[in-house]
Enzyme design. Structure first.
Site, PDB file in Angstrom:
ATOM      1  N   THR A   1       0.814  -1.214   0.000  1.00 52.30           N
ATOM      2  CA  THR A   1       0.000   0.000   0.000  1.00 52.30           C
ATOM      3  C   THR A   1       0.847   1.262   0.000  1.00 52.30           C
ATOM      4  O   THR A   1       1.974   1.270   0.531  1.00 52.30           O
ATOM      5  CB  THR A   1      -0.885   0.013   1.263  1.00 52.30           C
ATOM      6  OG1 THR A   1      -1.471   1.307   1.425  1.00 52.30           O
ATOM      7  CG2 THR A   1      -0.084  -0.268   2.529  1.00 52.30           C
TER       8      THR A   1
ATOM      9  N   TYR B   1      -1.920   0.428  10.049  1.00 46.92           N
ATOM     10  CA  TYR B   1      -2.168  -0.239   8.769  1.00 46.92           C
ATOM     11  C   TYR B   1      -0.898  -0.215   7.906  1.00 46.92           C
ATOM     12  O   TYR B   1      -0.422  -1.257   7.430  1.00 46.92           O
ATOM     13  CB  TYR B   1      -3.334   0.443   8.040  1.00 46.92           C
ATOM     14  CG  TYR B   1      -3.490  -0.006   6.616  1.00 46.92           C
ATOM     15  CD1 TYR B   1      -3.805  -1.329   6.320  1.00 46.92           C
ATOM     16  CD2 TYR B   1      -3.292   0.870   5.554  1.00 46.92           C
ATOM     17  CE1 TYR B   1      -3.927  -1.759   5.012  1.00 46.92           C
ATOM     18  CE2 TYR B   1      -3.415   0.459   4.245  1.00 46.92           C
ATOM     19  CZ  TYR B   1      -3.734  -0.857   3.983  1.00 46.92           C
ATOM     20  OH  TYR B   1      -3.837  -1.282   2.687  1.00 46.92           O
TER      21      TYR B   1
HETATM   22  N1  UFG Z   1     -13.056  10.792   2.773  1.00 49.81           N
HETATM   23  C1  UFG Z   1     -14.029  11.745   3.039  1.00 49.81           C
HETATM   24  N2  UFG Z   1     -15.281  11.299   3.340  1.00 49.81           N
HETATM   25  C2  UFG Z   1     -15.610   9.981   3.407  1.00 49.81           C
HETATM   26  C3  UFG Z   1     -14.602   9.022   3.118  1.00 49.81           C
HETATM   27  C4  UFG Z   1     -13.325   9.456   2.819  1.00 49.81           C
HETATM   28  O1  UFG Z   1     -13.769  12.942   3.019  1.00 49.81           O
HETATM   29  O2  UFG Z   1     -16.765   9.661   3.712  1.00 49.81           O
HETATM   30  C5  UFG Z   1     -11.689  11.242   2.446  1.00 49.81           C
HETATM   31  C6  UFG Z   1     -10.669  10.787   3.468  1.00 49.81           C
HETATM   32  O3  UFG Z   1     -10.675  11.627   4.604  1.00 49.81           O
HETATM   33  C7  UFG Z   1      -9.393  10.864   2.639  1.00 49.81           C
HETATM   34  C8  UFG Z   1      -9.867  10.487   1.233  1.00 49.81           C
HETATM   35  O4  UFG Z   1     -11.282  10.685   1.230  1.00 49.81           O
HETATM   36  O5  UFG Z   1      -8.927  12.179   2.622  1.00 49.81           O
HETATM   37  C9  UFG Z   1      -9.582   9.047   0.863  1.00 49.81           C
HETATM   38  O6  UFG Z   1     -10.019   8.232   1.942  1.00 49.81           O
HETATM   39  P1  UFG Z   1     -10.306   6.670   1.782  1.00 49.81           P
HETATM   40  O7  UFG Z   1     -10.834   6.192   3.094  1.00 49.81           O
HETATM   41  O8  UFG Z   1     -11.124   6.430   0.566  1.00 49.81           O
HETATM   42  O9  UFG Z   1      -8.881   6.044   1.475  1.00 49.81           O
HETATM   43  P2  UFG Z   1      -7.452   6.268   2.194  1.00 49.81           P
HETATM   44  O10 UFG Z   1      -6.704   7.269   1.356  1.00 49.81           O
HETATM   45  O11 UFG Z   1      -7.601   6.536   3.643  1.00 49.81           O
HETATM   46  O12 UFG Z   1      -6.801   4.846   2.080  1.00 49.81           O
HETATM   47  C10 UFG Z   1      -6.737   4.178   0.837  1.00 49.81           C
HETATM   48  C11 UFG Z   1      -6.514   2.699   1.051  1.00 49.81           C
HETATM   49  C12 UFG Z   1      -5.158   2.467   1.619  1.00 49.81           C
HETATM   50  C13 UFG Z   1      -4.095   3.146   0.811  1.00 49.81           C
HETATM   51  C14 UFG Z   1      -4.415   4.584   0.615  1.00 49.81           C
HETATM   52  C15 UFG Z   1      -3.372   5.130  -0.290  1.00 49.81           C
HETATM   53  O13 UFG Z   1      -7.501   2.154   1.913  1.00 49.81           O
HETATM   54  O14 UFG Z   1      -4.900   1.098   1.552  1.00 49.81           O
HETATM   55  O15 UFG Z   1      -5.711   4.700   0.067  1.00 49.81           O
HETATM   56  O16 UFG Z   1      -3.671   6.360  -0.816  1.00 49.81           O
HETATM   57  F1  UFG Z   1      -2.922   3.087   1.464  1.00 49.81           F
END
Ligand code: UFG
Length: 334
Positions: A117, A142
């Protein structure tokens, strides 16, 4: 010979199973269904209900199915959840991966492909695209749990002659263009899934976590890769190993970032539903900007993205979200 896909009932794993079957491979899946669904496993694949930490079971599955390659997806994947339940993440992602690698050594598996990741980079020094040789400094359990597994796999491969590919995923979204599988997780936390649920009225609104980051519009920036391109990247990795490749670690993304607000706009525009969006506090563990430099994978594996298009990613994610409405009641009733 067959390919063992761990986590093949989950989101990315179930796409990988279709990719392998489409290429004529024999596939066996192990999944404990903690977040996946047995109906998500393509019917032509062999499905074994069980845990990848169960060394006896995995040994039996490898021996009975003449497995010569493991593609390891099974694990826990939610960054904020890992801050609340670190030991669960170290158990699922690190301890169980250790057991799986041990079984791979015991049974003479010489090809291993691992789901890593972008979270291994932590908060990169640059807001531009990240190269694989950037400092590895995870900022969540994670990311740490995955980095530990990367290290274990590297060291074990060196000691035992195993060949491996580690792919560091950025933000995976969308669904199979033929709608055979998609993101079905209950209680999903990922941005595009949440926005699609809001667009289809499955939730009354959505929240944007943080609009005061030092980014162009104040919201976080991510590199969204279509899940079918990611599955194809794994197939290219498999061919790399089959052709004698020894070791390879690469980012999987498109080298292009979209902000959270841009993604929400795209989902509203494509769905035709301007659902309510609440601007909320920052979410713990979020990194302001994560964009892949994807030069390495494109130059070293025979992989060219086919779906580098945010609108297509959103269209397929919406299509699957609509299809799920038909699947879930049937599953509940049956
Ligand atoms: N977000 C919102 N509202 C929501 C959901 C998410 O604003 O309801 C935002 C989060 O705060 C973040 C962005 O959207 O800023 C992306 O969040 P995600 O939860 O979709 O994904 P993450 O970036 O936290 O994590 C994902 C994968 C990881 C990986 C990462 C790498 O789950 O495995 O992307 O960029 F490491």
């Amino acid at each position: 010979m067959s390919v063992l896909v761990t986590g093949g009932a989950g989101y990315i794993g179930s796409h990988m199973v279709w990719e392998l079957l489409d290429k004529g491979e024999d596939v066996v899946v192990i999944d404990n269904l903690s977040t996946g669904f047995d109906w998500a496993v393509a019917p032509r694949a062999k499905f074994v209900l069980g845990d990848i930490g169960d060394m006896k079971l995995v040994t039996r599955v490898i021996e009975q199915n003449s497995v010569d390659t493991i593609i390891h997806f099974a694990g826990s994947v939610v960054v904020p959840e890992s801050l609340e339940k670190p030991l669960e993440y170290y158990e699922n992602n690190t301890v169980k991966t250790r057991n799986l690698i041990q079984v791979a050594v015991n049974t003479g598996i010489d090809k291993f492909i691992f789901s890593s990741t972008a979270a291994v980079y932590g908060a990169p020094m640059t807001s531009g695209p990240i190269r694989e040789d950037a400092v590895l400094n995870p900022m969540s359990p994670y990311g740490s749990s995955k980095l530990m597994s990367e290290i274990m796999l590297r060291d074990t491969a060196d000691a035992h002659g195993m060949r491996y590919v580690m792919l560091r995923y950025f933000n995976v979204a969308g669904c199979d263009p033929d709608r055979r599988t998609g993101q079905s997780t209950v209680g999903a936390t990922h941005l595009i899934k949440i926005a699609c649920e809001a667009a289809l009225g499955k939730r009354s609104n959505m929240r944007v976590f943080g609009t005061d980051y030092e980014t162009a519009d104040g919201s976080c920036v991510r590199d969204f890769i279509h899940v079918s391109d990611l599955a194809a990247a794994h197939y290219a990795a498999l061919n790399f190993l089959r052709q004698g490749g020894l070791k390879f670690t690469a980012n999987c993304g498109y080298s292009r970032g979209y902000s959270v607000l841009e993604v929400v706009d795209a989902v509203q525009r494509i769905s035709g539903n301007k659902f309510p969006v609440i601007r909320d506090q920052r979410r713990p563990g979020d990194i302001p900007a994560l964009v892949a430099n994807s030069h390495r994978i494109q130059s070293r594996l025979s992989w060219t993205p086919r779906f580098d298009d945010l609108d297509f990613i959103v269209e397929t994610a919406l299509a699957w979200e609509r299809k799920l409405e038909g699947i879930r009641p049937a599953v509940a009733a049956g």
